[in-house]
Design an enzyme around this catalytic site. Structure first.
Site, short mmCIF file in Angstrom:
data_model
loop_
_atom_site.label_atom_id
_atom_site.label_comp_id
_atom_site.label_asym_id
_atom_site.label_seq_id
_atom_site.Cartn_x
_atom_site.Cartn_y
_atom_site.Cartn_z
N GLU A 7 54.71 -33.79 84.52
CA GLU A 7 54.11 -33.13 83.36
C GLU A 7 55.13 -32.87 82.27
OE1 GLU A 7 51.24 -30.33 84.62
OE2 GLU A 7 51.51 -29.01 82.90
N ASP A 112 52.17 -30.71 87.47
CA ASP A 112 52.23 -29.35 88.03
C ASP A 112 51.09 -29.10 89.02
OD1 ASP A 112 54.39 -29.01 86.44
OD2 ASP A 112 53.51 -27.50 85.12
N TYR A 366 61.84 -22.33 85.21
CA TYR A 366 60.71 -22.57 84.31
C TYR A 366 59.99 -21.27 83.93
CZ TYR A 366 56.71 -24.92 82.34
OH TYR A 366 55.74 -25.35 81.48
#
Length: 755
Positions: A7, A112, A366
DNA sequence: GCAAGGTC
């Protein structure tokens, strides 16, 4: 060859690093459109990993609905004719994908591990297989662009690998044989650690098309509702162009939270109450005590107690100290980080930007995650060892790094998308501004989740003054535990009482009563609002900060704590007035809750996308009919709201209204526009007839201007407050009178500086 | 000129 599609770029790089020994990086395209691919050997075969940039397809209306007109709205609801097409901004990404996909025999979808990730995986398969549409099938093909013509936007940088000519085929040319795409593999990992990635590749699965359909239904519904209602409101209120009135499934219920709170405040009737307080001393010790009853609802009761408390000395009747444990906080997910940053003066939108930079620079993990539980595969010690090299927390981190096992705290939310936010590196150069604050916060929170509970001793002393009971509370940090690094509350928790024992006598230095009023509910700060949104399921980790920012940008709200503008209030109350007879959940959070429920049922195969979208269309049709019957009312409310937002106060010369106007050049200024209903004065030759006394003042050209409702103590003209966009910065309070003596000092200062 | 969701 294996083609691994992720992604985002960081995931592609990480997977290549973990699976491959030696990784070769290739760059495709230039500038902002640059896409990297990571080539390596895996299991006696070649492999390439490439990151998309989120979604590469989107839902669109046909061009027939391009024109904003009320007469199209019924058609847009009944026959929206949506198509799922390649996102124009993804051309560069797709050109790179086409070039690296060549010759692949196996496709691995490694997007994801969440609902949107599943849809993005599905999009990649559609495109690779050649099933994806380039444009809406009912739209005419675009004319060929002249070679070298300057085109704005991302599509401009598309390398020639994607043929620009439209050969009449509405589909993107296949990148791989259908058979290779059909036997694709889907891998799911919730952290980019060796352990998880290897396990994911060892246990392959397939894309869950039902789950992807669930996300797709959300796209369809959001677009139909958003476009129809935004157009309806804008057209009803004659607000076109840059001033359009946006409406959306998430933004409107969020605005409603702010408006409802404001209406509660306006309806609030304060109730008076009284308190009795005393200051007691013993040598150097000072104790502030309050009457044990707390609030007195009647003045008589307070006065009776006050009379009974007349004495020169006070006596301690009891003293209690009880230790209690304060647990360390849970790991950070996006919402918790935004909220904590907001408490420290960094707005969610700014905190998100800072977190994004920190992540791209390899300093934190992240930043968009719902998870509050560290996966067992996470290298906690590795992070601690790194932090031992960061001065502000070096000793704590080094000590923890030597520890054998960890029992980190756990939050309530456990998801598969990503790990909680934690530090993964240490800055080489000193950070500054928001990034410094957010990094510091992430590091301290991380350490706190690994440290023991704090022990706080809660103290209470009961004291008799005259015939009345008083008390005071204090606290002492007995064992700091996690407060060692997460001291946010430590100051408040370390306010010990002096050592007191029953029978001790103190001097009464002061005894007084205070008259108070109950307070209306407070406005939402940006932090609490983002928490409320999460609680109600409004928006996602990646969008909440943007949604709030959008409300500021559309002038629906201002300031921080957040206050709705009269325009924002008018929008919500106009909805409610129209929905009175037959309420339809169009601006409530329940609408999202219902959609979530239906998306779950789509993903379980119980419902189909078209069924859910059709039901939603019926609901929108009802709502639209109700709204359509109230166009005039909606128009009046919104016009009234805007007028009120622009009215600053009363003209000192003539008692008219001072209002914000815009000049021919677009510059704004304040002018007296006279009293309500006043007749315009006869105009001089060649001029327009005007109301008001002719008084004007210049205004600051940037920021949001709000009347404070007060007048300047020096000049008597209305006072205004200027706040930066998005509630940023310190509000600036000034009067509209440019020649007011209160500005002398300021002017002298700036003159000196400019000289 | 419309939404919300990804990501940069």
């Amino acid at each position: 060859m294996r083609l691994i599609v992720t992604e985002k770029d960081s995931a592609a790089r990480k997977i290549a690093d973990i699976l491959g020994g030696k990784v070769t990086v290739k760059e495709h395209g230039r500038g902002r459109q640059k896409v990297r691919s990571y080539h390596f050997g895996y299991k006696d075969d070649d492999a390439v990993a490439i990151g998309l940039r989120g979604h590469v397809m989107e839902t669109v209306f046909p061009n027939t609905y391009r024109r904003w007109s009320l007469k199209y709205l019924g058609d847009m609801i009944e026959t929206p004719d949506l198509a799922w097409v390649v996102d124009g901004g993804a051309a560069g990404t797709l050109a790179a994908l086409r070039s690296v996909a060549k010759g692949a025999t196996e496709v691995v979808i490694a997007t994801d591990y969440d609902r949107e990730g599943e849809l993005i995986g599905h999009e990649a398969l559609e495109i690779l297989r050649g099933d994806a549409l380039k444009r809406h099938p009912h739209d005419k093909p675009e004319k060929k662009k002249k070679a070298g013509a300057a085109v704005r936007g991302k599509a401009a940088a598309a390398p020639p690998a994607e043929p620009p000519a439209d050969d009449g085929d509405p589909r993107v040319k296949a990148m791989l044989p259908a058979a290779a795409v059909d036997r694709h593999i889907r891998v799911r990992y919730s952290a980019l650690t060796r352990e998880e990635v290897e396990a994911a590749f060892a246990k392959p699965s397939t894309v869950d098309f039902n789950l992807a359909e669930a996300a797709h239904s959300r796209q369809d519904i959001d677009l139909i509702w958003g476009a129809v209602l935004t157009r309806f409101m804008s057209l009803a209120a004659y607000r076109y162009g840059a001033d359009y009135l946006s409406v959306g499934r998430v933004q409107s219920p969020t605005l409603r939270l702010v408006v409802d709170r404001e209406l509660e405040r306006r309806a609030f009737v304060p109730v008076p109450y009284w308190e009795i307080k005393a200051t007691l001393t013993r040598g150097d010790d000072i104790v502030e005590v309050a009457h044990a009853k707390g609030r007195f609802d009647s003045l008589e009761a307070m006065e009776t107690a006050f009379a009974r408390a007349q004495a020169d000395t006070a006596e301690v009747t009891a003293y209690k100290a009880e230790p209690r444990k304060v647990a360390p906080p849970a790991p950070f997910n996006t919402t918790a980080l935004m909220s904590a940053a907001s408490g420290g003066g960094v707005s969610p939108a700014r905190a998100m930007r800072a977190a994004e930079s920190l992540y791209l620079n390899g300093l934190i993990s992240y930043p968009r995650t719902d998870n509050t539980v560290y996966p067992p595969s996470l290298d906690l010690r590795g992070s601690l060892e790194a932090l031992a090299g960061w001065r502000p927390v070096a000793t704590t981190a080094a000590r923890l790094a030597k520890q054998g096992r960890y029992t980190p705290t756990r939050g309530k939310k456990r998801t598969t998308d990503h790990p909680p936010i934690y530090p993964v590196g240490v800055p080489k150069k000193e950070l500054s501004g928001d990034q410094a604050r957010v990094y510091d916060l992430v590091v301290r929170r991380f350490l706190a989740t690994l440290l023991p509970a704090a022990v706080i001793e809660g103290q209470r002393v009961d004291i008799r003054i005259g015939h009345e009971p008083f008390l005071a509370r204090g606290s002492r940090v007995a064992s700091p535990g996690f407060l060692e690094v997460y001291e946010k509350f430590a100051a408040k928790r370390d306010r010990p009482l002096p050592a007191l024992r029953p029978g001790d006598v103190l001097q009464v230095r002061d005894l007084h009563s205070e008259s108070k009023e109950t307070q209306p509910p407070s406005r939402y700060g940006q932090g609490p609002l983002i928490e409320k949104m999460e609680e109600l399921g409004l928006g996602t980790k990646a969008t909440r900060a943007d949604i709030i920012q959008h409300l500021y940008d559309r002038n629906y709200v201002r300031d921080n704590p957040i206050e709705p503008t009269e325009l924002g209030v008018a929008l919500i109350t106009a909805f409610d007035a129209a929905m009175k007879q037959a309420p339809v959940d169009i601006s409530s959070w329940q609408m999202t809750a219902k959609l979530d429920d239906q998306m779950d049922r789509i993903s379980e195969g119980e419902l189909r996308r078209d069924e859910v979208v059709a039901e939603s269309q019926d609901m929108l049709e009802q709502a639209w009919k109700l709204l359509d019957g109230h166009v005039a009312d909606i128009r009046e409310r919104i016009k009234g709201g805007v007028r009120e937002d622009l009215t600053l106060g009363e003209c000192k010369n003539c008692g008219g209204q001072v209002r914000v106007l815009r000049g021919k050049t677009g510059k704004r200024f304040a002018a007296c526009v006279g009293k309500e209903g006043e007749e315009p004065k006869p105009a001089a030759e060649g001029e327009r007839a005007r109301r008001g006394c002719g008084q004007t003042f210049p205004l600051p050209q940037r920021g949001t201007i709000t009347p404070t409702g007060k007048t300047c103590g020096e000049c008597g003209w209305p006072e205004i407050k200027v706040v930066g966009a998005g509630g940023r910065g310190r509000p600036w309070v000034l009067c509209v009178d440019i020649d007011c003596p209160s500005k002398e000092k300021y002017r002298a200062r700036t003159k000196k500086r400019d000289a």
